[in-house]
Scaffold this active site. Structure first.
Site, PDB file in Angstrom:
ATOM      1  N   ARG A 189       0.993  -1.178   0.018  1.00  0.00           N
ATOM      2  CA  ARG A 189       0.023   0.066  -0.083  1.00  0.00           C
ATOM      3  C   ARG A 189       0.893   1.323  -0.156  1.00  0.00           C
ATOM      4  NH1 ARG A 189      -3.655  -2.384   4.910  1.00  0.00           N
ATOM      5  NH2 ARG A 189      -1.692  -3.575   5.321  1.00  0.00           N
ATOM      6  N   ASN A 193      -6.752  -4.132  17.839  1.00  0.00           N
ATOM      7  CA  ASN A 193      -5.273  -4.697  18.126  1.00  0.00           C
ATOM      8  C   ASN A 193      -4.357  -3.926  17.433  1.00  0.00           C
ATOM      9  OD1 ASN A 193      -3.382  -6.440  18.077  1.00  0.00           O
ATOM     10  ND2 ASN A 193      -3.945  -7.629  16.385  1.00  0.00           N
ATOM     11  N   ASN A 245      39.803  26.439  -7.417  1.00  0.00           N
ATOM     12  CA  ASN A 245      40.406  25.258  -6.756  1.00  0.00           C
ATOM     13  C   ASN A 245      40.405  23.858  -7.806  1.00  0.00           C
ATOM     14  OD1 ASN A 245      37.485  25.021  -6.960  1.00  0.00           O
ATOM     15  ND2 ASN A 245      37.542  23.475  -5.179  1.00  0.00           N
ATOM     16  N   SER A 263      38.573  42.735  -3.531  1.00  0.00           N
ATOM     17  CA  SER A 263      37.270  42.448  -4.351  1.00  0.00           C
ATOM     18  C   SER A 263      37.728  41.813  -5.593  1.00  0.00           C
ATOM     19  CB  SER A 263      36.277  43.395  -4.392  1.00  0.00           C
ATOM     20  OG  SER A 263      35.741  43.740  -3.164  1.00  0.00           O
ATOM     21  N   ALA A 284      42.613  44.456  -5.565  1.00  0.00           N
ATOM     22  CA  ALA A 284      41.201  44.037  -5.975  1.00  0.00           C
ATOM     23  C   ALA A 284      41.272  43.509  -7.676  1.00  0.00           C
ATOM     24  CB  ALA A 284      40.206  45.167  -5.763  1.00  0.00           C
TER      25      ALA A 284
HETATM   26  C1  UD1 Z   1      -1.740  -6.259  11.551  1.00  0.00           C
HETATM   27  C2  UD1 Z   1      -2.909  -7.175  12.431  1.00  0.00           C
HETATM   28  C3  UD1 Z   1      -4.296  -6.439  12.880  1.00  0.00           C
HETATM   29  C4  UD1 Z   1      -3.609  -5.256  13.645  1.00  0.00           C
HETATM   30  C5  UD1 Z   1      -2.729  -4.386  12.782  1.00  0.00           C
HETATM   31  C6  UD1 Z   1      -2.201  -3.342  13.813  1.00  0.00           C
HETATM   32  C7  UD1 Z   1      -2.532  -9.655  11.907  1.00  0.00           C
HETATM   33  C8  UD1 Z   1      -3.246 -10.630  10.999  1.00  0.00           C
HETATM   34  N1  UD1 Z   1      -3.150  -8.272  11.841  1.00  0.00           N
HETATM   35  O1  UD1 Z   1      -2.673  -6.158  10.437  1.00  0.00           O
HETATM   36  O2  UD1 Z   1      -4.936  -7.118  13.707  1.00  0.00           O
HETATM   37  O3  UD1 Z   1      -4.831  -4.350  14.095  1.00  0.00           O
HETATM   38  O4  UD1 Z   1      -1.438  -5.167  12.673  1.00  0.00           O
HETATM   39  O5  UD1 Z   1      -1.103  -2.550  13.125  1.00  0.00           O
HETATM   40  O6  UD1 Z   1      -1.505  -9.841  12.508  1.00  0.00           O
HETATM   41  N2  UD1 Z   1       4.648  -8.922   8.137  1.00  0.00           N
HETATM   42  C9  UD1 Z   1       5.648  -9.977   7.915  1.00  0.00           C
HETATM   43  N3  UD1 Z   1       5.388 -11.121   7.279  1.00  0.00           N
HETATM   44  C10 UD1 Z   1       4.009 -11.351   6.779  1.00  0.00           C
HETATM   45  C11 UD1 Z   1       3.168 -10.546   7.001  1.00  0.00           C
HETATM   46  C12 UD1 Z   1       3.332  -9.252   7.686  1.00  0.00           C
HETATM   47  O7  UD1 Z   1       6.901  -9.879   8.493  1.00  0.00           O
HETATM   48  O8  UD1 Z   1       3.892 -12.532   6.217  1.00  0.00           O
HETATM   49  C13 UD1 Z   1       4.924  -7.915   8.862  1.00  0.00           C
HETATM   50  C14 UD1 Z   1       4.775  -6.693   8.328  1.00  0.00           C
HETATM   51  O9  UD1 Z   1       6.062  -6.256   7.707  1.00  0.00           O
HETATM   52  C15 UD1 Z   1       4.169  -5.585   9.184  1.00  0.00           C
HETATM   53  C16 UD1 Z   1       3.665  -6.430  10.151  1.00  0.00           C
HETATM   54  O10 UD1 Z   1       3.912  -7.513  10.016  1.00  0.00           O
HETATM   55  O11 UD1 Z   1       5.566  -4.781   9.863  1.00  0.00           O
HETATM   56  C17 UD1 Z   1       2.075  -6.140  10.181  1.00  0.00           C
HETATM   57  O12 UD1 Z   1       1.630  -6.666   8.819  1.00  0.00           O
HETATM   58  P1  UD1 Z   1       0.647  -5.768   7.975  1.00  0.00           P
HETATM   59  O13 UD1 Z   1       0.564  -6.633   6.868  1.00  0.00           O
HETATM   60  O14 UD1 Z   1       0.791  -4.453   8.129  1.00  0.00           O
HETATM   61  O15 UD1 Z   1      -0.635  -6.106   8.954  1.00  0.00           O
HETATM   62  P2  UD1 Z   1      -1.834  -5.333   9.342  1.00  0.00           P
HETATM   63  O16 UD1 Z   1      -2.858  -5.696   7.895  1.00  0.00           O
HETATM   64  O17 UD1 Z   1      -1.730  -3.864   9.362  1.00  0.00           O
HETATM   65 CA    CA Z   2       0.186  -2.865   9.562  1.00  0.00          CA
END
Ligand code: UD1
Ligand code: CA
Length: 461
Positions: free
Chosen positions: A18, A172, A388, A407, A425
């Site tokens: 995104r 969450n 320079n 100058s 100058a």
């Molecule tokens: C997640 C939570 C959601 C919460 C929100 C808060 C889950 C399923 N959902 O959603 O409940 O409200 O965060 O900000 O956990 N990432 C990985 N590997 C993966 C997927 C994600 O490392 O396979 C990492 C991403 O880089 C990111 C973090 O996990 O830093 C969260 O992932 P993201 O896809 O942003 O989750 P949200 O949709 O925001």
């Molecule tokens: Ca997120």
């Protein structure tokens, strides 16, 4: 003897679709610092034994950013947050203690909140505690589903939520603490039967609850602090919130910001008391500013050190140093490796690059000083050029103390102008000048008597 350790897992493997960016999401900066580094910095303030960052997209860049402050595991395919945590199992599964899980895209959490979460979890003797907050608009977040007694039952993701669940404002934040071994046991029971076909970490809450473990929720009061950055609109908002925090800290420490809403100060900048900062100023990177300085409107300062009582008026400074009581501007430019001595005056339209300027020297107007080594109390006139570059090499010009550069002189490097010497100058100086000498290097003036009258428009008046 079993040690009760505190571990942290930072999730940073997702692509960040995104963001629509070539730059990997968690490396986008908030007030000059990559988001994932904000997270790590706050985590490190809370007595953590082991920190493991889950990397995937942009893995090498994330590792280069965080260096040896963290261990790393690679999540080759981004199959969800639960799957991401699973990748740390070989490193963490045998540890006895508590594990914090946090995302690399939530840059505003403070160490204080994380410590409160640990304490709440310990006090509740919980197996899992989720950090929640009340969102003015919960769209996009996982919702906290509680039963009639207020006990947390599960977390549902936006895409899996019923209409009734979508009405829930408690979200969450994506931060949790778990009993370490219970976390990995429960993760093995998760599946990807949900709207996104992912292994959700959030499902662990329901699994633990259903097997009779104590699951708690700690609700923080400041929703803004919990915000996750998924797109550039949120990134701008996170910057605004972080900037407000930074600016208020400086103001409380005795710095005057004329308009804090329009003053941009990076995370690690330090500023002494009684310094005044006008609107439109940007202070970036590792900049350090002393006491009683004045930074005028629209100045931009990168990675530079200003000592006390330094005055910068609408100028651009990079990787340079200005000593006590020196001043610059308006409209001047310090390029990297410029060292400006005490009480030096650099006026308007002056560019200095990789040069040293000694105490009390004045360079007032329209001058380029490149690869210069200037002593004390020199007067540099208007429009002087330190020549320079010969097309192949950058060469140095040295000017001794108490000299006078007239100058519109060109000083062609390599060149040595001794102490107490005088350059006339308009001279183009190619040869060294000795102490007490005056050098003049220009065509002598010829006056032609009565020539005006021979011109077409001339004649008697
Ligand atoms: C997640 C939570 C959601 C919460 C929100 C808060 C889950 C399923 N959902 O959603 O409940 O409200 O965060 O900000 O956990 N990432 C990985 N590997 C993966 C997927 C994600 O490392 O396979 C990492 C991403 O880089 C990111 C973090 O996990 O830093 C969260 O992932 P993201 O896809 O942003 O989750 P949200 O949709 O925001
Ligand atoms: Ca997120």
């Amino acid at each position: 003897m079993a040690m009760n350790t505190r571990n942290t897992i930072i999730l940073a493997a997702g692509k960040g679709t995104r963001m629509k960016s070539k730059l990997y999401k968690v490396l986008h900066k908030v007030c000059g610092m990559p988001m994932v580094e904000h997270v790590l910095t706050e985590v490190q303030k809370t007595q953590i034994d082991e920190i493991v960052t889950v990397v995937g997209f942009g893995a090498e860049d994330v590792k280069a950013t965080l260096g040896d402050r963290s261990e790393y595991v690679l999540q080759e395919k981004q199959l969800g947050t639960g799957h991401a945590v699973m990748q740390t199992e070989p490193l963490l599964k045998d540890k006895e203690g508590t594990t914090l899980v946090i995302s690399g895209d939530t840059p505003l959490f403070t160490a204080e909140t994380l410590s409160n979460l640990f304490e709440f979890h310990d006090a509740k003797k919980a197996v899992a505690t989720v950090l929640t907050s009340i969102a003015p608009d919960p769209t996009g977040y996982g919702r906290i589903v509680r039963n009639k007694l207020g006990i947390v039952e599960k977390i549902v993701e936006q895409k899996d939520a019923t209409d009734a669940e979508k009405e829930i404002a408690e979200i969450n934040t994506g931060v949790y603490v778990f009993d370490n071994q219970a976390l990995f046991r429960a993760l093995h029971e998760t599946n990807n039967e949900n709207a996104q076909g992912e292994y959700y970490l959030t499902d662990v809450i329901e699994i633990l609850k259903n097997q009779g473990d104590t699951v708690a929720a700690y609700t923080m009061s400041d929703f803004d602090e919990s915000m996750g950055v998924n797109d550039r609109v949120a990134l701008a908002k996170a910057n605004r919130i972080m900037q407000k925090r930074i600016n208020e800290t400086h103001m409380r420490n005795g710095v005057t910001l004329i308009n804090p809403e329009n003053t941009y100060i990076d995370m690690n900048v330090t500023i002494g008391a009684d310094t005044i900062i006008e609107p439109g100023v940007l202070l970036k990177g590792k900049t350090i500013i002393g006491e009683d300085c004045f930074i005028g409107a629209n100045s931009e300062i990168h990675d530079s050190v200003l000592h006390d009582r330094v005055k910068v008026i609408s100028s651009y400074l990079e990787d340079s140093e200005m000593h006590d009581d020196s001043n610059i501007g308006p409209m001047s430019h310090l390029r990297p490796e410029s060292n400006i001595g005490p009480k030096v005056h650099l006026g308007n339209f002056v560019e200095v690059k990789k040069s040293t300027i000694g105490e009390g020297t004045k360079v007032g107007h329209l001058t380029y000083v490149g690869n210069g080594n200037l002593g004390k109390n020199i007067n540099v006139g208007c429009g002087v050029v330190f020549v320079n570059y010969d097309g192949a090499h950058k060469n140095t010009t040295t000017v001794g103390d108490d000299s006078f550069i007239g100058s519109n002189a060109n000083l062609i490097a390599p060149l040595n102008v001794a102490d107490h010497s005088f350059i006339a100058a308009g001279s183009t100086i190619t040869d060294d000048v000795a102490k007490y000498d005056m050098a003049i290097a220009r065509q002598r003036q010829t006056n032609k008597p009565n020539y005006y009258q021979k011109l077409p428009y001339g004649g008697e008046d």
